[in-house]
Design a protein around this motif. Structure first.
Motif, PDB file in Angstrom:
ATOM      1  N   UNK A 119       0.859  -1.179   0.000  1.00 51.38           N
ATOM      2  CA  UNK A 119       0.000   0.000   0.000  1.00 51.38           C
ATOM      3  C   UNK A 119       0.897   1.231   0.000  1.00 51.38           C
ATOM      4  N   UNK A 120       0.542   2.192  -0.807  1.00 49.99           N
ATOM      5  CA  UNK A 120       1.367   3.393  -0.941  1.00 49.99           C
ATOM      6  C   UNK A 120       0.761   4.532  -0.142  1.00 49.99           C
ATOM      7  N   UNK A 121       1.586   5.400   0.444  1.00 49.21           N
ATOM      8  CA  UNK A 121       1.049   6.569   1.151  1.00 49.21           C
ATOM      9  C   UNK A 121       0.139   7.391   0.245  1.00 49.21           C
ATOM     10  N   UNK A 122      -0.967   7.851   0.794  1.00 47.41           N
ATOM     11  CA  UNK A 122      -1.968   8.607   0.026  1.00 47.41           C
ATOM     12  C   UNK A 122      -3.021   7.744  -0.620  1.00 47.41           C
ATOM     13  N   UNK A 123      -2.868   6.433  -0.589  1.00 48.96           N
ATOM     14  CA  UNK A 123      -3.848   5.527  -1.208  1.00 48.96           C
ATOM     15  C   UNK A 123      -5.094   5.424  -0.315  1.00 48.96           C
ATOM     16  N   UNK A 124      -6.280   5.333  -0.932  1.00 50.69           N
ATOM     17  CA  UNK A 124      -7.543   5.215  -0.220  1.00 50.69           C
ATOM     18  C   UNK A 124      -7.854   3.749   0.062  1.00 50.69           C
ATOM     19  N   UNK A 125      -8.216   3.453   1.305  1.00 45.07           N
ATOM     20  CA  UNK A 125      -8.585   2.090   1.699  1.00 45.07           C
ATOM     21  C   UNK A 125      -9.898   2.141   2.482  1.00 45.07           C
ATOM     22  N   UNK A 126     -10.537   0.978   2.630  1.00 44.09           N
ATOM     23  CA  UNK A 126     -11.778   0.849   3.403  1.00 44.09           C
ATOM     24  C   UNK A 126     -11.505   0.114   4.706  1.00 44.09           C
ATOM     25  N   UNK A 127     -12.166   0.562   5.775  1.00 41.41           N
ATOM     26  CA  UNK A 127     -12.007  -0.073   7.082  1.00 41.41           C
ATOM     27  C   UNK A 127     -12.892  -1.308   7.132  1.00 41.41           C
ATOM     28  N   UNK A 128     -12.265  -2.469   7.339  1.00 42.97           N
ATOM     29  CA  UNK A 128     -13.018  -3.736   7.359  1.00 42.97           C
ATOM     30  C   UNK A 128     -13.341  -4.183   8.769  1.00 42.97           C
ATOM     31  N   UNK A 129     -12.513  -3.819   9.761  1.00 40.65           N
ATOM     32  CA  UNK A 129     -12.767  -4.250  11.136  1.00 40.65           C
ATOM     33  C   UNK A 129     -12.070  -3.298  12.087  1.00 40.65           C
ATOM     34  N   UNK A 130     -12.638  -3.217  13.319  1.00 39.05           N
ATOM     35  CA  UNK A 130     -12.062  -2.385  14.371  1.00 39.05           C
ATOM     36  C   UNK A 130     -11.886  -3.260  15.596  1.00 39.05           C
ATOM     37  N   UNK A 131     -10.642  -3.308  16.113  1.00 46.49           N
ATOM     38  CA  UNK A 131     -10.373  -4.079  17.314  1.00 46.49           C
ATOM     39  C   UNK A 131      -9.510  -3.233  18.234  1.00 46.49           C
ATOM     40  N   UNK A 132     -10.155  -2.660  19.240  1.00 46.90           N
ATOM     41  CA  UNK A 132      -9.446  -1.750  20.116  1.00 46.90           C
ATOM     42  C   UNK A 132      -9.007  -0.524  19.361  1.00 46.90           C
ATOM     43  N   UNK A 133      -7.664  -0.253  19.364  1.00 50.19           N
ATOM     44  CA  UNK A 133      -7.101   0.895  18.645  1.00 50.19           C
ATOM     45  C   UNK A 133      -6.459   0.486  17.341  1.00 50.19           C
ATOM     46  N   UNK A 134      -6.768  -0.692  16.871  1.00 54.31           N
ATOM     47  CA  UNK A 134      -6.186  -1.219  15.627  1.00 54.31           C
ATOM     48  C   UNK A 134      -7.289  -1.432  14.599  1.00 54.31           C
ATOM     49  N   UNK A 135      -6.979  -1.065  13.358  1.00 58.60           N
ATOM     50  CA  UNK A 135      -7.926  -1.228  12.267  1.00 58.60           C
ATOM     51  C   UNK A 135      -7.430  -2.298  11.302  1.00 58.60           C
ATOM     52  N   UNK A 136      -8.376  -2.906  10.661  1.00 56.09           N
ATOM     53  CA  UNK A 136      -8.061  -3.796   9.549  1.00 56.09           C
ATOM     54  C   UNK A 136      -8.631  -3.151   8.297  1.00 56.09           C
ATOM     55  N   UNK A 137      -7.790  -2.975   7.293  1.00 61.60           N
ATOM     56  CA  UNK A 137      -8.239  -2.261   6.106  1.00 61.60           C
ATOM     57  C   UNK A 137      -8.097  -3.154   4.889  1.00 61.60           C
ATOM     58  N   UNK A 138      -8.756  -2.720   3.801  1.00 64.41           N
ATOM     59  CA  UNK A 138      -8.690  -3.446   2.535  1.00 64.41           C
ATOM     60  C   UNK A 138      -8.841  -2.435   1.422  1.00 64.41           C
ATOM     61  N   UNK A 139      -8.401  -2.888   0.268  1.00 69.35           N
ATOM     62  CA  UNK A 139      -8.568  -2.014  -0.888  1.00 69.35           C
ATOM     63  C   UNK A 139     -10.046  -1.933  -1.286  1.00 69.35           C
ATOM     64  N   UNK A 140     -10.489  -0.845  -1.841  1.00 69.79           N
ATOM     65  CA  UNK A 140     -11.893  -0.728  -2.290  1.00 69.79           C
ATOM     66  C   UNK A 140     -12.236  -1.753  -3.363  1.00 69.79           C
TER      67      UNK A 140
END
Length: 444
Positions: free
Chosen positions: A423-444
């Motif tokens: 993943x490159x800086x500035x790239x847009x991603x979608x949040x797939x899950x939230x666990x505490x203060x950590x996110x799981x993201x994926x490409x659109x």
């Protein structure tokens, strides 16, 4: 001194003459008879019975020539009717019941009260009768489906026979048509004034109150071992309407009004408990409930009916707390309708809650809670607007990334995130899950 003594003689004579003239002038007014007029233009309820009985007693103590009850009623409660009849029969003053003015009626309990009067009178264009007990469960006197009558039919027959015997006994006591008295109960007949006079059901037909007093004058009434001669010509008429307390009791003792007060009270308390601090619903609900319970003291309340209505309210409240997909609301509506129908134990139609009141109240409650259920389901289906769940599906921007983890920027904050590689800086991603203060993201 002597001259003063001599001069007082004419003065005393003049005073004595004036006093005699004043006494003679006042004598006719003092000896004029008085008639007490009581007015009933409502159903026969305990407050109405209290109003009539108290004033009949006061008329007897005040030596009134007669009590005239001007009556226009659709009927009422059997217990209140019998209280009035007992006072009519045992009062030490003649009681005249006048069904008037023109266009009035004395139905059901009103017919029995008229039958028990010392003098029964009607205005032209009025009617009298229709005293058959009316049951809640259907038309009284319905034919049984089998050879053996059912219990409801037996109870209806018992109530009818009791009413027939009561009406006939009153007609016999007052020397009126016993067959007519039985027919108004068994066959629910209603008789116009002229026909009632021809049959001997009533004693007088009068155009208005002055005409009635003119026709009553000189008539004799025998009751309780005494004979009264009515002197009503040019009698002084003292009208005594219901005071504000009696009128208030009469209004709230109407079964329909008492029922509506109870429902408003329960609704007000529900809103106050569900939204504490609103104040107004609680105050209005408390006042209405107290008035309703006060009215219930004067009405033959069936506590099973109250229990069913309270159960309906509990089911309505539970529908909001528990997802039953409308089953609790349906059960609440059924309980409310059944409780409303059996709320009062009386065969008199005027002593029951009208279906024209029950159905709108039930429909209003049903519509309200159906709207509540719709809003609750809609809220559950809506996307969360706050908290961690609200971030699911949101767009975030990659700030820095190494391998499968890095930092992303979302909602004005930097979050630690994990996701796909490269993943490159500035790239847009979608949040797939939230666990505490950590996110799981994926490409659109």
């Amino acid at each position: 001194m002597g001259r003063f003594e001599t001069g007082r003689g004419p003065f005393r004579f003049i005073l004595l003459a004036l006093f005699s003239l004043l006494t003679l002038a006042a004598a006719p007014a003092a000896s004029a008879s008085r008639v007490l007029l009581l007015e009933v233009e409502d159903a026969i309820t305990p407050p109405v019975a209290s109003y009539l009985t108290e004033n009949i007693d006061q008329a007897a103590r005040a030596n009134y020539a007669a009590v005239v009850i001007r009556l226009d009623t659709p009927g009422g409660l059997d217990s209140a009717m019998r209280q009035i009849v007992q006072r009519e029969l045992n009062a030490s003053v003649p009681v005249v019941v006048y069904v008037g003015p023109k266009g009035a009626r004395a139905a059901s309990a009103g017919a029995i009260i008229t039958l028990a009067s010392d003098v029964a009178a009607m205005a032209p264009g009025t009617n009298l009768g229709a005293a058959h007990p009316v049951s809640v469960g259907g038309p009284a006197g319905a034919a049984p489906s089998g050879d053996k009558p059912s219990q409801p039919d037996t109870m209806t027959e018992k109530v009818t026979n009791d009413a027939v015997a009561y009406a006939k006994s009153l007609a016999r006591l007052k020397h009126r048509d016993e067959q007519w008295a039985a027919d108004i109960v068994r066959r629910s007949i209603s008789t116009p004034a002229s026909e009632a006079l021809d049959k001997g059901v009533i004693d007088v037909m009068a155009e208005d109150l002055p005409d009635l007093l003119k026709r009553l004058d000189g008539r004799t009434v025998s009751k309780n071992g005494r004979t009264y001669t009515l002197k009503t010509l040019n009698a002084q008429i003292d009208e005594r309407p219901m005071n504000w307390r009696d009128r208030l009791l009469a209004v709230i003792s109407n079964p329909n009004v008492a029922y509506i007060l109870m429902m408003i009270g329960l609704a007000g308390l529900y809103f106050e408990l569900s939204s504490p601090g609103a104040i107004l619903p609680g105050v209005v609900g408390g006042i209405c409930l107290i008035l309703a319970f006060f009215a219930f003291q004067t009405l033959p309340v069936n506590f099973a009916g109250i229990a069913l209505i309270l159960l309906a309210v509990i089911l309505f409240i539970a529908e909001i707390k528990v997802m039953s997909f409308g089953l609790l609301t349906v059960g609440g509506i059924i309980a409310m309708v059944l409780g409303s129908i059996i709320l009062f134990r009386t065969p008199a139609l005027a002593g029951q809650v009208s279906y024209g009141v029950i159905l709108p109240v039930a429909l209003c409650f049903a519509a309200f809670f159906a709207a509540c259920i719709y809003l609750v389901i809609k809220t559950y289906r809506n996307r969360p607007m706050s908290g961690a769940s609200a971030m699911l599906g949101e767009t975030a921007e990659v700030y820095s990334w190494a391998g499968t983890s890095g930092k992303v920027f979302c909602h004005g904050e930097y979050w630690n995130a994990a996701g796909p590689e490269a993943l490159a800086p500035g790239e847009q991603v979608l949040i797939a899950a939230v666990k505490g203060l950590h996110l799981t993201v994926r490409r659109p």
